[in-house]
Write a protein that holds these residues in place. Structure first.
Motif, mmCIF file in Angstrom:
data_model
loop_
_atom_site.group_PDB
_atom_site.id
_atom_site.type_symbol
_atom_site.label_atom_id
_atom_site.label_comp_id
_atom_site.label_asym_id
_atom_site.label_seq_id
_atom_site.Cartn_x
_atom_site.Cartn_y
_atom_site.Cartn_z
ATOM 1 N N GLU A 181 0.828 -1.153 -0.069
ATOM 2 C CA GLU A 181 -0.021 0.018 0.012
ATOM 3 C C GLU A 181 0.915 1.202 -0.046
ATOM 4 N N ARG A 182 2.124 1.195 0.606
ATOM 5 C CA ARG A 182 2.982 2.364 0.686
ATOM 6 C C ARG A 182 4.070 2.107 0.187
ATOM 7 N N GLY A 183 4.262 2.560 -1.244
ATOM 8 C CA GLY A 183 5.385 2.559 -2.028
ATOM 9 C C GLY A 183 6.676 3.135 -1.603
ATOM 10 N N ASP A 184 6.705 4.073 -0.718
ATOM 11 C CA ASP A 184 7.969 4.827 -0.054
ATOM 12 C C ASP A 184 8.159 4.437 1.231
ATOM 13 N N CYS A 185 8.048 3.322 1.840
ATOM 14 C CA CYS A 185 8.257 3.090 3.111
ATOM 15 C C CYS A 185 10.089 2.985 3.286
ATOM 16 N N PRO A 186 10.151 3.842 4.364
ATOM 17 C CA PRO A 186 11.579 4.094 4.376
ATOM 18 C C PRO A 186 12.276 2.968 5.227
ATOM 19 N N VAL A 187 12.555 1.705 4.610
ATOM 20 C CA VAL A 187 13.239 0.491 5.320
ATOM 21 C C VAL A 187 14.114 -0.080 4.273
ATOM 22 N N ALA A 188 15.246 -0.412 5.085
ATOM 23 C CA ALA A 188 16.501 -0.724 4.178
ATOM 24 C C ALA A 188 15.926 -2.248 3.731
ATOM 25 N N LEU A 189 15.440 -2.950 4.535
ATOM 26 C CA LEU A 189 14.985 -4.334 4.286
ATOM 27 C C LEU A 189 13.746 -4.648 5.022
ATOM 28 N N ALA A 190 12.750 -5.478 4.565
ATOM 29 C CA ALA A 190 11.581 -6.147 5.236
ATOM 30 C C ALA A 190 11.804 -7.542 5.226
ATOM 31 N N VAL A 191 11.558 -8.281 6.376
ATOM 32 C CA VAL A 191 11.692 -9.684 6.273
ATOM 33 C C VAL A 191 10.353 -10.318 6.883
ATOM 34 N N ARG A 243 -1.859 -12.264 -0.124
ATOM 35 C CA ARG A 243 -1.319 -12.640 -1.345
ATOM 36 C C ARG A 243 -1.681 -11.961 -2.666
ATOM 37 N N GLN A 244 -3.025 -11.334 -2.692
ATOM 38 C CA GLN A 244 -3.536 -10.471 -3.847
ATOM 39 C C GLN A 244 -2.506 -9.144 -3.876
ATOM 40 N N ARG A 245 -1.829 -8.753 -3.138
ATOM 41 C CA ARG A 245 -0.905 -7.463 -2.977
ATOM 42 C C ARG A 245 0.335 -7.620 -3.320
ATOM 43 N N LEU A 246 0.852 -8.852 -3.502
ATOM 44 C CA LEU A 246 2.363 -8.990 -3.304
ATOM 45 C C LEU A 246 2.993 -8.486 -4.569
ATOM 46 N N GLY A 247 2.307 -8.524 -5.661
ATOM 47 C CA GLY A 247 2.812 -7.836 -6.971
ATOM 48 C C GLY A 247 3.130 -6.487 -7.008
ATOM 49 N N ALA A 248 2.723 -5.812 -5.861
ATOM 50 C CA ALA A 248 2.710 -4.085 -5.695
ATOM 51 C C ALA A 248 4.080 -3.687 -4.935
ATOM 52 N N ILE A 249 4.730 -4.942 -4.281
ATOM 53 C CA ILE A 249 5.823 -4.491 -3.285
ATOM 54 C C ILE A 249 6.977 -4.064 -4.318
ATOM 55 N N ARG A 250 7.729 -2.994 -3.875
ATOM 56 C CA ARG A 250 9.135 -2.677 -4.725
ATOM 57 C C ARG A 250 10.120 -2.432 -3.747
ATOM 58 N N GLN A 251 9.849 -2.699 -2.361
ATOM 59 C CA GLN A 251 10.862 -2.152 -1.451
ATOM 60 C C GLN A 251 11.722 -3.558 -1.306
ATOM 61 N N PRO A 252 12.875 -3.626 -0.925
ATOM 62 C CA PRO A 252 13.486 -4.903 -0.698
ATOM 63 C C PRO A 252 13.084 -5.698 0.281
ATOM 64 N N THR A 253 12.586 -6.884 -0.055
ATOM 65 C CA THR A 253 11.539 -7.706 0.921
ATOM 66 C C THR A 253 12.030 -9.227 0.733
ATOM 67 N N ARG A 254 12.159 -9.736 1.802
ATOM 68 C CA ARG A 254 12.620 -11.149 1.816
ATOM 69 C C ARG A 254 11.407 -11.829 2.671
ATOM 70 N N ILE A 255 10.707 -12.916 1.799
ATOM 71 C CA ILE A 255 9.913 -13.841 2.711
ATOM 72 C C ILE A 255 10.599 -15.266 2.891
ATOM 73 N N LEU A 256 10.486 -15.715 3.973
ATOM 74 C CA LEU A 256 11.232 -16.978 4.374
ATOM 75 C C LEU A 256 9.891 -17.786 4.806
ATOM 76 N N HIS A 257 9.763 -19.095 4.378
ATOM 77 C CA HIS A 257 8.619 -19.776 4.433
ATOM 78 C C HIS A 257 8.883 -21.366 4.300
ATOM 79 N N ALA A 258 8.306 -22.124 4.937
ATOM 80 C CA ALA A 258 8.415 -23.586 4.679
ATOM 81 C C ALA A 258 7.217 -24.041 3.993
ATOM 82 N N ALA A 259 7.865 -25.095 2.870
ATOM 83 C CA ALA A 259 6.710 -25.804 2.214
ATOM 84 C C ALA A 259 5.654 -26.593 3.122
#
Length: 324
Positions: free
Chosen positions: A151-161, A246-262
Motif C-alpha cells: 500500500e505504501r510504495g515509499d516505506c523508509p526501510v532498508a529491508l523487510a523480512v 497474497r493479492q497485493r504482493l505484486g505491488a511491493i517494490r521495497q527490498p523484501t525477503r519472505i522466509l517460508h517452509a513448504a
C-alpha cells in the motif's frame, strides 16, 4: 542485496516432520534472557502501543510478533538476542492489547492493520533521522508488513523480512480446523480469548458478552464475533477476503525477503505464491521443511531463523559481518 545462494535449512534429525518443528519451539524453547525496556508509544488516534526495546546498536530492526504473541514469545526474544550479539539494535512492536495492559480503544489488530506499524516507523524516523531501519514480521505480523509495503510504495526501510506468512486467510483458517492442526487453533484461541475477555470485562462496549467470548472454540468464530465487527468488516469471510496479502504482493517494490517452509501446517502449500506473483522488490526463500516459525536444527538445539534473519538485516544495514 547480495545473497545469490541462500543456505538450505536442514531440520534436526531428532525433530522430523512439520508438527514437531512447529510444536517444539512454541512450547519447549527457553526464551533467551535478554533485557527489554518498555515504552508506551502514543498513537495518532489516542490509543497506544507497548514497545519493548532491546539493547542499542548500529541500525534498528522493528520486530512484529504473530497472532497471540508478544515480546515474551521465544522466537521474538531469540531474534532480539541474535541481533544484539551482532551489534544491531531492535524494538518489538507489540500490537494493540498484546502487551501488559489492555489498549484504550475497542479495536485490536488484524492481518491488514498496518496503520500502527506505519505510525511507529514514522515516529522512529523522526526521532532518529538517518538511522537505517529494517522490519521483521512473524506470521500475522508478516501479513501486516506485506500489506503495508504493497500500500505504501515509499516505506523508509532498508529491508523487510516476512516469516511464515498466512497468505490466504480463509484457507489458513480452514487448515487449522483439520486433523492435528486443531491443536494449534486451540492454542491460539486460549491466548486470544484471554486477551479479549480481560479487556472487555472492564468496559461496556464488547461486541458480544464476555461469557460468549470465553466459549469461542473456532478461529473463524472469533473473527466473526470480534475481529470483523471491531475493525469494519461484515464477517470473517469479508475480513479474510479483504485482508489477505497474497493479492497485493505484486505491488511491493521495497527490498523484501519472505522466509517460508513448504510444510507449514498453518499454510496450505497451494496458497504459497508463485514467483510471477511477487513484486520486483520481493524474493522468497522457500525451504522444504521447517514448519510454522520453527526451523529447528542441530543437536543443542539451534534455531535457524535467528541467524538467517539477523544475517539478512546485517547485510542490508551495512553493518560489518559478525564473527563467531
Amino acid at each position: 542485496m547480495t545473497d545469490p545462494q541462500p543456505p538450505a535449512f536442514q531440520p534436526a534429525w531428532w525433530l522430523p516432520g512439520r508438527h514437531a518443528q512447529t510444536v517444539f519451539p512454541a512450547l519447549l524453547r527457553s526464551p533467551p534472557r535478554i533485557p527489554l525496556t518498555s515504552e508506551t508509544f502514543e498513537l495518532p488516534d489516542g490509543d497506544f502501543l507497548e514497545l519493548a526495546w532491546g539493547p542499542p546498536g548500529q541500525g534498528l530492526a522493528i520486530i512484529g510478533h504473530g497472532l497471540g504473541g508478544s515480546s515474551d514469545s521465544a522466537y521474538v526474544r531469540g531474534l532480539v538476542a541474535e541481533l544484539a550479539r551482532r551489534g544491531i539494535g531492535s524494538v518489538v512492536l507489540q500490537s494493540r492489547g498484546a502487551g501488559r495492559r489492555p489498549n484504550r480503544h475497542r479495536r485490536s489488530y488484524h492481518a491488514a492493520a498496518w496503520d500502527d506499524l506505519e505510525a511507529v516507523v514514522a515516529g522512529l524516523v523522526e526521532r532518529r533521522p538517518g538511522q537505517p531501519l529494517a522490519v521483521v514480521g512473524f506470521s500475522l505480523s508478516g501479513s501486516m508488513l506485506l500489506n503495508w509495503l504493497a500500500e505504501r510504495g515509499d516505506c523508509p526501510v532498508a529491508l523487510a523480512v516476512a516469516v511464515s506468512v498466512p497468505f490466504e486467510l480463509d484457507r489458513c483458517a480452514d487448515a487449522l480446523e483439520q486433523g492435528f492442526a486443531r491443536v494449534y487453533q486451540a492454542y491460539l484461541l486460549r491466548r486470544l480469548r484471554a486477551m479479549a475477555a480481560a479487556k472487555f470485562a472492564a468496559r461496556s462496549d464488547a461486541p458480544v458478552p464476555v461469557e460468549r467470548i470465553r466459549r469461542i472454540r473456532r478461529l473463524r468464530e472469533f473473527d466473526d464475533l470480534l475481529t470483523a465487527p471491531l475493525h469494519g468488516f461484515r464477517d470473517s469471510a469479508d475480513y479474510y477476503r479483504r485482508a489477505g496479502c497474497r493479492q497485493r504482493l505484486g505491488a511491493i517494490r521495497q527490498p523484501t525477503r519472505i522466509l517460508h517452509a513448504a510444510d507449514d501446517p498453518f499454510v496450505p502449500s497451494e496458497t504459497i505464491p508463485q514467483a510471477d506473483e511477487l513484486g520486483p522488490g520481493v524474493s522468497m526463500e522457500l525451504q522444504r521443511h521447517g514448519g510454522h516459525v520453527g526451523f529447528v536444527h542441530g543437536t543443542r538445539p539451534g534455531y535457524w531463523l535467528d541467524g538467517r534473519i539477523a544475517g539478512l538485516i546485517e547485510t542490508a544495514l551495512g553493518n560489518p559481518p559478525s564473527t563467531g
